[in-house]
Motif scaffolding. Structure first.
Motif, short mmCIF file in Angstrom:
data_model
loop_
_atom_site.label_atom_id
_atom_site.label_comp_id
_atom_site.label_asym_id
_atom_site.label_seq_id
_atom_site.Cartn_x
_atom_site.Cartn_y
_atom_site.Cartn_z
N UNK A 72 0.82 -1.21 0.00
CA UNK A 72 0.00 0.00 0.00
C UNK A 72 0.86 1.27 0.00
N UNK A 73 1.96 1.22 0.72
CA UNK A 73 2.84 2.39 0.77
C UNK A 73 3.58 2.60 -0.54
N UNK A 74 3.90 1.54 -1.24
CA UNK A 74 4.72 1.65 -2.45
C UNK A 74 3.92 1.74 -3.74
N UNK A 75 2.62 1.59 -3.69
CA UNK A 75 1.82 1.74 -4.91
C UNK A 75 1.87 3.17 -5.46
N UNK A 76 1.65 4.18 -4.63
CA UNK A 76 1.77 5.54 -5.17
C UNK A 76 3.24 5.94 -5.29
N UNK A 77 3.55 6.69 -6.32
CA UNK A 77 4.93 7.14 -6.50
C UNK A 77 5.10 8.57 -6.01
N UNK A 78 4.07 9.11 -5.41
CA UNK A 78 4.11 10.49 -4.96
C UNK A 78 4.82 10.62 -3.61
N UNK A 141 -4.79 7.40 6.97
CA UNK A 141 -5.47 8.35 6.10
C UNK A 141 -4.56 8.71 4.92
N UNK A 142 -3.30 9.00 5.21
CA UNK A 142 -2.38 9.41 4.15
C UNK A 142 -2.12 8.28 3.16
N UNK A 143 -1.94 7.08 3.66
CA UNK A 143 -1.70 5.93 2.77
C UNK A 143 -2.89 5.73 1.84
N UNK A 144 -4.09 5.72 2.39
CA UNK A 144 -5.29 5.51 1.59
C UNK A 144 -5.53 6.67 0.62
N UNK A 145 -5.29 7.89 1.09
CA UNK A 145 -5.46 9.08 0.24
C UNK A 145 -4.53 9.00 -0.98
N UNK A 146 -3.28 8.65 -0.75
CA UNK A 146 -2.31 8.57 -1.85
C UNK A 146 -2.71 7.49 -2.86
N UNK A 147 -3.19 6.37 -2.38
CA UNK A 147 -3.63 5.29 -3.30
C UNK A 147 -4.80 5.77 -4.14
N UNK A 178 -10.75 0.09 -8.03
CA UNK A 178 -9.59 0.64 -8.74
C UNK A 178 -8.55 -0.39 -9.13
N UNK A 179 -8.73 -1.65 -8.77
CA UNK A 179 -7.66 -2.64 -8.95
C UNK A 179 -7.24 -2.85 -10.40
N UNK A 180 -8.11 -2.59 -11.36
CA UNK A 180 -7.74 -2.80 -12.76
C UNK A 180 -7.39 -1.51 -13.49
N UNK A 181 -7.37 -0.40 -12.76
CA UNK A 181 -7.04 0.88 -13.37
C UNK A 181 -5.53 1.05 -13.49
N UNK A 182 -5.15 1.86 -14.46
CA UNK A 182 -3.74 2.21 -14.61
C UNK A 182 -3.43 3.34 -13.63
N UNK A 183 -2.32 3.27 -12.94
CA UNK A 183 -1.98 4.35 -12.01
C UNK A 183 -1.56 5.62 -12.76
N UNK A 184 -1.91 6.76 -12.20
CA UNK A 184 -1.49 8.04 -12.74
C UNK A 184 -0.49 8.64 -11.77
#
Length: 187
Positions: A72-78, A141-147, A178-184
Motif C-alpha cells: 500500500x505504501x509503495x503503490x503511489x509514487x508520490x 489516512x495518508x496511505x489511503x489518500x495517496x492510493x 480501482x484494482x484494474x485501473x492504470x496508475x497516474x
C-alpha cells in the motif's frame, strides 16, 4: 446375577465429556482461523493486482498482514507527506517508521512491569496510547489518500480516506473498484 462395577464406566463418561467440551473451542478457533485467512486473501487480491500492474517485485506481500502495508505504501509514487512533518520520497523509509511504531506499545508493556516505573507508565499511558492511535489514523489516512489519488479517485480521495480510517471496509470496496485501473503518477 453378578453386580457390575460402574466406577470404570463413570470415569470413561467423564473423560468423554471433558474431551467433547475441549473440542468445541478448538472447532471455533479453527473456524476463526479459516475465516481470517480467507478474509486476508480476499482483501489482498486488489493490492496484489495493483502491485503486479505497477511492477512491484514482491506483489505476493499483499496477502501477508504487515506486508500488505508495504504494498500500500509503495503503490503511489508520490511524495509521502503528513502535514510537512514527515515528508519524504522514500516510501521504504516510511515503511520502516511503520514497523518501528510497533515498539511503542511493546515498550509501554515492558516498562509497566518494572516496580516504580509502572506508576508513571500508568499515569501517562492513556496519553501515549491516545497520541499513538491518532498517529496511526493519520498515517492510514495518508496511505489511503495517496492510493486513491494515484488510481483516479481524486473526487472521492479525501472523504473516502478519512472514513476508511474508522471503517476499513470503505477502502476495501474502493480497492476492488480501482484494482484494474492504470496508475497516474502525475497526480
Amino acid at each position: 446375577m453378578e453386580s457390575m462395577d460402574t466406577s470404570g464406566m463413570y470415569e470413561l463418561m467423564m473423560l468423554g465429556t471433558m474431551g467433547a467440551s475441549m473440542l468445541i473451542p478448538l472447532i471455533v478457533l479453527g473456524i476463526c482461523l479459516i475465516l481470517t485467512l480467507a478474509l486476508q486473501i480476499i482483501f489482498g487480491i486488489p493490492y496484489y493486482k495493483m502491485a503486479k500492474n505497477a511492477g512491484l517485485s514482491h506483489a505476493w506481500l499483499a496477502f501477508i498482514p504487515i506486508g500488505c502495508y508495504y504494498i500500500m505504501l509503495n503503490l503511489p509514487a508520490r511524495e509521502f507527506n503528513i502535514f510537512n512533518w514527515i515528508k519524504t520520497d522514500d516510501r521504504n523509509k516510511v515503511f520502516t517508521y511503520y514497523l518501528l511504531s510497533f515498539l511503542v506499545p511493546v515498550a509501554l508493556a515492558v516498562l509497566a512491569v518494572i516496580p516504580g516505573i509502572n506508576l508513571i507508565i500508568g499515569l501517562i499511558s492513556p496519553i501515549i496510547s491516545t497520541a499513538y492511535s491518532v498517529a496511526v489514523y493519520i498515517f492510514m489516512w495518508r496511505v489511503n489518500y495517496d492510493i486513491l489519488m494515484t488510481y483516479g479517485m481524486e473526487e472521492h480521495a479525501m472523504w473516502a480516506s478519512i472514513v476508511s480510517c474508522f471503517c476499513p471496509l470503505v477502502m476495501t470496496v474502493f480497492s476492488f473498484i480501482i484494482m484494474n485501473r492504470e496508475p497516474n503518477y502525475n497526480v
